[in-house]
Design a protein around this motif. Sequence first.
Motif, PDB file in Angstrom:
ATOM      1  N   ILE A  87      -4.552   0.063  -4.227  1.00 28.72           N
ATOM      2  CA  ILE A  87      -4.581   1.535  -4.208  1.00 28.72           C
ATOM      3  C   ILE A  87      -3.333   2.102  -4.878  1.00 28.72           C
ATOM      4  CG2 ILE A  87      -4.424   3.546  -2.682  1.00 28.72           C
ATOM      5  CD1 ILE A  87      -6.268   2.024  -0.743  1.00 28.72           C
ATOM      6  N   LEU A  88      -2.172   1.564  -4.564  1.00 29.93           N
ATOM      7  CA  LEU A  88      -0.930   2.076  -5.143  1.00 29.93           C
ATOM      8  C   LEU A  88      -0.830   1.722  -6.621  1.00 29.93           C
ATOM      9  CD1 LEU A  88       1.648   1.413  -2.275  1.00 29.93           C
ATOM     10  CD2 LEU A  88       0.459   3.534  -2.850  1.00 29.93           C
ATOM     11  N   THR A  89      -1.358   0.578  -6.996  1.00 27.37           N
ATOM     12  CA  THR A  89      -1.345   0.205  -8.416  1.00 27.37           C
ATOM     13  C   THR A  89      -2.130   1.208  -9.251  1.00 27.37           C
ATOM     14  OG1 THR A  89      -1.149  -2.130  -7.833  1.00 27.37           O
ATOM     15  CG2 THR A  89      -1.948  -1.612 -10.059  1.00 27.37           C
ATOM     16  N   ASN A  90      -3.182   1.748  -8.670  1.00 30.02           N
ATOM     17  CA  ASN A  90      -4.031   2.701  -9.386  1.00 30.02           C
ATOM     18  C   ASN A  90      -3.520   4.143  -9.286  1.00 30.02           C
ATOM     19  OD1 ASN A  90      -5.758   0.594 -10.067  1.00 30.02           O
ATOM     20  ND2 ASN A  90      -7.048   0.889  -8.248  1.00 30.02           N
ATOM     21  N   THR A  91      -2.408   4.328  -8.607  1.00 39.58           N
ATOM     22  CA  THR A  91      -1.832   5.669  -8.448  1.00 39.58           C
ATOM     23  C   THR A  91      -0.737   5.877  -9.489  1.00 39.58           C
ATOM     24  OG1 THR A  91      -2.272   5.616  -6.070  1.00 39.58           O
ATOM     25  CG2 THR A  91      -0.694   7.267  -6.860  1.00 39.58           C
ATOM     26  N   GLU A  92      -0.831   6.948 -10.252  1.00 36.73           N
ATOM     27  CA  GLU A  92       0.134   7.209 -11.324  1.00 36.73           C
ATOM     28  C   GLU A  92       1.458   7.732 -10.770  1.00 36.73           C
ATOM     29  OE1 GLU A  92      -1.531   9.845 -14.150  1.00 36.73           O
ATOM     30  OE2 GLU A  92      -3.120   8.474 -14.791  1.00 36.73           O
ATOM     31  N   GLY A  93       2.519   7.434 -11.514  1.00 35.30           N
ATOM     32  CA  GLY A  93       3.818   8.035 -11.237  1.00 35.30           C
ATOM     33  C   GLY A  93       4.606   7.385 -10.125  1.00 35.30           C
ATOM     34  N   LEU A  94       4.278   6.127  -9.746  1.00 28.70           N
ATOM     35  CA  LEU A  94       4.984   5.500  -8.626  1.00 28.70           C
ATOM     36  C   LEU A  94       6.131   4.606  -9.077  1.00 28.70           C
ATOM     37  CD1 LEU A  94       2.136   4.580  -6.124  1.00 28.70           C
ATOM     38  CD2 LEU A  94       3.410   6.714  -6.396  1.00 28.70           C
ATOM     39  N   GLY A  95       6.103   4.130 -10.311  1.00 31.89           N
ATOM     40  CA  GLY A  95       7.168   3.240 -10.754  1.00 31.89           C
ATOM     41  C   GLY A  95       7.012   1.854 -10.134  1.00 31.89           C
ATOM     42  N   ASN A  96       8.154   1.155  -9.993  1.00 32.27           N
ATOM     43  CA  ASN A  96       8.131  -0.197  -9.423  1.00 32.27           C
ATOM     44  C   ASN A  96       8.108  -0.131  -7.910  1.00 32.27           C
ATOM     45  OD1 ASN A  96       8.283  -1.430 -11.975  1.00 32.27           O
ATOM     46  ND2 ASN A  96      10.518  -1.148 -12.013  1.00 32.27           N
ATOM     47  N   PHE A  97       7.123  -0.751  -7.313  1.00 30.50           N
ATOM     48  CA  PHE A  97       7.039  -0.811  -5.862  1.00 30.50           C
ATOM     49  C   PHE A  97       6.610  -2.212  -5.467  1.00 30.50           C
ATOM     50  CE2 PHE A  97       2.699   0.023  -7.128  1.00 30.50           C
ATOM     51  CZ  PHE A  97       1.941  -0.753  -6.258  1.00 30.50           C
ATOM     52  N   SER A  98       6.762  -2.537  -4.209  1.00 31.60           N
ATOM     53  CA  SER A  98       6.284  -3.813  -3.686  1.00 31.60           C
ATOM     54  C   SER A  98       5.946  -3.637  -2.222  1.00 31.60           C
ATOM     55  CB  SER A  98       7.341  -4.917  -3.874  1.00 31.60           C
ATOM     56  OG  SER A  98       8.562  -4.524  -3.272  1.00 31.60           O
ATOM     57  N   ILE A  99       4.991  -4.433  -1.748  1.00 29.44           N
ATOM     58  CA  ILE A  99       4.549  -4.347  -0.358  1.00 29.44           C
ATOM     59  C   ILE A  99       4.929  -5.643   0.348  1.00 29.44           C
ATOM     60  CG2 ILE A  99       2.591  -4.052   1.184  1.00 29.44           C
ATOM     61  CD1 ILE A  99       1.186  -2.456  -0.882  1.00 29.44           C
ATOM     62  N   HIS A 100       5.438  -5.517   1.561  1.00 26.95           N
ATOM     63  CA  HIS A 100       5.967  -6.661   2.303  1.00 26.95           C
ATOM     64  C   HIS A 100       5.416  -6.660   3.725  1.00 26.95           C
ATOM     65  CE1 HIS A 100       8.948  -7.223  -0.932  1.00 26.95           C
ATOM     66  NE2 HIS A 100       8.885  -5.889  -0.996  1.00 26.95           N
ATOM     67  N   SER A 101       5.219  -7.856   4.217  1.00 30.16           N
ATOM     68  CA  SER A 101       4.769  -7.991   5.603  1.00 30.16           C
ATOM     69  C   SER A 101       5.971  -7.903   6.536  1.00 30.16           C
ATOM     70  CB  SER A 101       4.054  -9.329   5.794  1.00 30.16           C
ATOM     71  OG  SER A 101       4.955 -10.402   5.553  1.00 30.16           O
TER      72      SER A 101
END
Length: 1158
Positions: free
Chosen positions: A1115-1129
């Motif tokens: 979902i976040l990958t398909n969202t414009e304008g977020l830049g570099n992000f990562s998801i962690h458990s």
Amino acid sequence: MSNPHSPFARPPRWGKGGSSTGVRCAFRGSVPAAQCTLGIVVLQRGAPRSTCGDWTKLPSRPRGARLRAEEALMAVEWSALLLTCRQGHGAVSALQRELEVRRLRGGLGPRPPALLLVVEDPWARLGSGGATLNALLVAAEHLSARAGCTVVTADVLRDARILILHMGREFSFDDCGRAFTCLPAEEPGAAAEALVCNLDSLLATMTHRLCVGSPPGVWVCSTDMLLTVPSTPGINWDGFQGVRVIAAPGSPAYARNHGVYLTNEQGLVHDIIYKGTEAQIQQCVGPDGTVPLVCGIVFFSSDAAEQLLATHVIPPLDACTYMGLDSGAPPIQLSLFFDIVLCMAGGVTEEGFLKGVGDASVSTARSVLWTALRGFPLSMACIPNASYSYLTASASEYIRSLTLLPGSASHLRFCKTAHSHVDPCLLEDGSSVTNCLLEGAVQLAAGSVIQHCHLQGPLVIGPGCLFSGLSVGSSPALRGYPLHDIVLQGHHVQLQDLTCHVFTLTGHLDDWKSPVEKGTYLNVPWDEFFQRTGIREGDLWDAEMPRGSRCLLSARLFPVLHAREALGLQDVLWLLSLATVASEQLARWRTAWRMSWQELLPCLDMEAELGTRQALFFLQGQRKVRRVLLGRQDSSLLPLARSAVHEGYHEAVLSTLDEVASTASDAGIVARALACIAEVLGCMAQGEGGLRSGPAANREWASAFGRLESGDIAGGVQELAAERQKWMSRPALLVRAARHYEGAEQILVRKAVMSSGQFITVEQAELPPLGQWVQVLCPARLDLSGGWSDTPPITYEHGGAVVDVAVLVDGFRSIGARVRRIVQPELRLMTISRTPTNKVVEELVCQELEHLQDYCQPHAPGALVKAAFICTQIVQFPSQTPLRVQLMENFGGGFEVHTWSKLPHGSGLGTSSILAGAVMASLYRAAGKVASTESLIHSVLHLEQRLTTGGGWQDQVGGLVPGIKIGRSKAQLPLRVEVEQIPVPDGFTQTLNDHLLLVYTGKTRLARNLLQDVVRNWYARLPSIVQNADALVSNAEECAQALRQGDLVLLGKCLDCYWQQKKCMAPGCEPLAVGRMMDALRPHVHGQCLAGAGGGGFLYILTKAPRQKEALHQILTNTEGLGNFSIHSIEVDTCGFSVDIVGCDTKDGAHPGGDRAV
């Protein structure tokens, strides 16, 4: 006394007549009272006729915070604001200053008018119509000049929004006129604290309510009435043309002595009835029994205003303007309503209009106005739930208006005491005190008003009184007299070059103009008064004065000067004597030069009166400063500081703050007083000179800081004040001085927080062998609610509660430290930190004590570890004993310390404070000591104060105490943090693990001064911050309850609420990219919040479905304008921090800092 700017300054002779053919009542339908309160009623032209007529009820809208916020956004942007005043009173410059002060304090709207003028009437009795035309000409002339024109052009009116306010003539009960009559009201949300005058109330009503949505044009408003309207008056401006008058609903009984509008079926004005007959008034009565009262407000469209302006060059109307005066035109008096507005009324004929006056010049003027304006439609808008009250010359009615003011529809908060220092227990309900300093036992009965007085008790003031302008020296004279049902006023009088103070005394039932045979003085017939006092008619009126002209207005009652003695209040109070008056009092009165009220009125010194009121306001304001600070009240002093700067009283306020700071026995009070001084200095810079936050270590302030550090608070405050005087010359210096005052305040905060040191207990333990590593690993923490309430001074002044959870990020304890003793008598420091792209390693060796002296500079290399050595008392600093000697004597060598965090800087996961706890724990153990978890929590508080980062306690509680818990601190010193484990239902910890995720936003928090801003706002006691502090604590308790119940939905609501509270505490902590990210995630989560203070770092989310890492990543990958992000458990760490002996391996790769980083 007539008012030339009143709508009825000169009523026409034909006012008793007028055709009513084809006229229907202005009100075409009744609206239930319960609905009217929240409803909007508009007059719609062209609506179908029916028994309900033209009044249409629109959907109601709720009141509350949302409505007030919308109201703040809606405001008219005036092109010009003009205040007219009568000719010859000599106060134009003082009134201009009053307008300028209102501009400074934000009283003229968010974008104040570029043109702000006081316009003096060219003639003494110009009338409201003439004053309007003259002011319109002045406005057009100034706007033309600003547009680059060399002549007056009506084109400047095309898009202009002009407000003309008429002051009118003198007012019996206020020397500054009805416009500057002070209301018993305060504006808690105002940026600057100030007296609320009727002018301010009307300005707010016009700017934020009545005129919102109107097209360009000219608004004209009288200031001789009290007026409140609903926040949404509901005037329909669609397709508007011509001129519109504003009306307020009133009773037919009130209309008998006033004016009402008679309108036709389309809502157009048919006639204006002034003091009409019963039959005429009944024509105007609506189904609800009210009539539309003339309330002194008219709107001219741009076209109508242009036509009115064009008449100023046509005789005799040219005589209404200053140009006519300069051209030698003879004076003329015109009424706004009966000479200008009335010519547009549909039921008025040209013949009747021109013959309605006897004065030939006025008749000619009417002919010009008829030709110019007759073609414009005159409509009326009657505002439901509006309240209108004309300020009459009746003392009893005036007192009633100030004690029973309408408040339901007002934007102001009417109160019993406004801007006054007084014991409220001594005031009965129904009394009113405004801008007063009442010291001692001053009792006030219901139905009495005191304004602008400084009195000293004991005094008992009975009902029916109006006291104004009395100084503290008057207090002894008041004792012993029957103080009830009287009006007692002190006046500043200017007699050519002589200034003096004159007192007047009347009864609250007296009528100024009643002839002596029918009138009263001090509420008794004149004959009774003469008999009681020995005064004769000849003492008051000249023999040649006609009997019918002898009245209270012309009676020379009031002593002004005496040849041999100073006059005072006792020279009028003796007139109240009930027994036979001593002959010497009567003789003294007779030998004094006395004046009547009629003679005094032109001599009243408005400028001096305004100055005296201002001085008294800030005198009671200084008492407020002492009361608020010494009483530890949550009232904000920032609005008062702004006003003091605007009006030149900043030195007085600074002096009071110095006094409080140097004499208070409580360090918390001193710290807040210093913070208030910083606010005053910041206000003096007026937005220039740079940012408020910045360095505060200039050597010029070091001596004062040293005194504060040593405990010499009085001496430190005095040195600060002396140094301050050198930094007052320009904005840049003022801002730097403000920073140093905040630095001084932080010294006292540090000393207060360091009182937590008494909860640190350290026990001896076995000293690990030389070279043996002591390693401490800590989890990160998530703050689920309550953060900021743990921040000093909030935490010990308000009390705090924070819910934290210790977490593993991607299965790792992300923060750690290890320490070993080494042979060399030195300190080896290695810090390993992470950025989003690489590892940063800093190495430092300290061999001398001087190498530790920057421990209190947070950004200095190794500052945290240096401060930890000092706080654990492994190293004594400062000391005469060299570092090498200390280390060898106590430990047989030095120490090597490695610290690391696998989390990026500014993560929001409590890294620095948890790391401080890890360092302290490892140092204690390596030095042969051991500290409990509670001791470590307070040790970190102590360390961060020494480090001068000034943090709270939630981070170390979150990382050092295992699992889910709530930490609390009471509103007291010494500061103690108590931690309670939160029991959760079986399996709920795993449920949290499945539903909690961390999203690294890719944004690094840049707001290094965020904490300083929050502390500044707390010390200012901004209402929003105080309320938010309450909400943070209550939300933390609710969050703890949600965890106990295992309620994910309620927990998510607490997280969302917490994020809103964080944004209130630190505005700007939500970057745009983070906002987009939260919007994209919102449908999939119960709640979400940026960790820590916000501004970047990690976002933690509570998902609706379990194990959503991959789905949300998509979902976040398909969202414009977020830049570099990562998801962690993340997982709840139920074990807490660990302390282990790990051997002697010295390879870099052996420490956990080599593990993978986020």
